[in-house]
Scaffold this active site. Structure first.
Site, PDB file in Angstrom:
ATOM      1  N   HIS A  33      20.197  30.496 -15.425  1.00 46.53           N
ATOM      2  CA  HIS A  33      18.778  30.700 -15.131  1.00 46.53           C
ATOM      3  C   HIS A  33      18.423  32.188 -15.162  1.00 46.53           C
ATOM      4  CE1 HIS A  33      19.085  26.625 -13.511  1.00 46.53           C
ATOM      5  NE2 HIS A  33      17.783  26.603 -13.300  1.00 46.53           N
ATOM      6  N   ASN A  93      27.510  34.094 -13.792  1.00 51.89           N
ATOM      7  CA  ASN A  93      26.438  33.241 -13.285  1.00 51.89           C
ATOM      8  C   ASN A  93      26.720  32.716 -11.883  1.00 51.89           C
ATOM      9  OD1 ASN A  93      24.043  31.590 -13.455  1.00 51.89           O
ATOM     10  ND2 ASN A  93      25.375  29.847 -13.866  1.00 51.89           N
TER      11      ASN A  93
END
Length: 279
Positions: A117, A148
């Site tokens: 994201h 991440n």
């Protein structure tokens, strides 16, 4: 600071913001782009590598040829943090022009990269719809799992800690370069070349005590956190070691960040490197 880019978009964003009497009156796009449009992105098919996508939850510049955003910009305050569950409904973004390839969640399979994201799921938990919007593939970048799930996740958690402590944030996030190393090795692209694997992932966070007239309250002493991490499996867990200046990110990306601020304030904020706490 990249002064070669047009400041027209910055004045537009400033005008939209000033026209509102209070934060509740600001349209979402103006709120998320209050600090400027870093690349002068426009919602036109004649600009396929710098295509403006406006969501109620964030605004981004999409690069059709790279299958990922150049940058994503959003405002974050306490009203955005609620109890909505993580939706996990990764999906193609049907709002892209009909003749453009729409990256699918399966396009990331088998390469060893996370669907990383830009605007985090946990930054949008006020409602299920808000959270679901963060799972559009136009909000994703191929990100090494160690980055991440560890380094980047800790930075995101820290941002929400700042909000819970009584602050509001303006955040711009993106990636650049070509080639990263995930759990299955080094790749420059995935999905048969449709998605570029970035070499670096960056984020800029402007921190303000909660209030109104945000642009007017940003001064040369406002805290700005700029982070630039390598997109590989050897990235250090401590994001604080990757702090840099906004100027350095601008030089690497060609973007014009914080362009809606007065030049003197920009110069001071963009040249500094944050030395504040990291947890």
């Amino acid at each position: 600071m990249n002064h070669l880019l047009s400041r027209f978009s910055a004045w537009v964003a400033l005008g939209l913001l000033v026209a509102a009497c209070a934060k509740d009156d600001v349209a979402p796009a103006a709120d998320h782009l209050a600090l400027g449009n870093p690349s002068g992105a426009v919602a036109s098919t004649t600009s396929p590598t710098n295509y403006l996508l406006t969501k109620p939850q964030y605004v981004l510049s999409y690069n059709r040829d790279q299958g990922k955003p150049n940058w994503v910009s959003w405002h974050l305050d306490g009203d955005d943090l609620g109890s909505a569950a993580r939706q996990d409904d990764f999906r193609a973004d049907e709002s892209l022009p009909a003749d453009w390839y729409r990256v699918k969640t399966s396009d990331y399979s088998g390469y060893g990269f996370d669907r990383g994201h830009n605007c985090p799921s946990a930054d949008r938990t006020a409602s299920e719809d808000d959270n679901s919007a963060t799972f559009l593939m136009t909000n994703m970048m191929p990100q090494a799992p160690q980055n991440n799930q560890r380094t980047w996740a800790d930075l995101e958690d820290y941002c929400r800690t700042l909000v819970r402590a009584g602050n509001e944030l303006y955040i711009i996030c993106g990636s650049y370069g070509r080639g990263g190393t995930g759990s299955d090795g080094y790749y420059t692209t995935i999905a048969s070349g449709r998605v570029t694997v970035p070499a670096r992932c960056w984020k800029v966070v402007v921190v303000l005590p909660t209030g109104s007239n945000d642009l007017g309250r940003i001064t040369s002493s406002t805290r700005v956190i700029a982070v630039n991490t390598p997109n590989n499996i050897n990235v250090n867990a401590a994001w604080g070691g990757y702090r840099t200046s906004v100027d350095a990110i601008e030089k690497a990306t060609g973007l014009d960040l914080l362009s809606a601020l007065p030049l003197g304030v920009q110069d001071a904020l963009e040249a500094s490197i944050d030395k504040g706490p990291t947890n």
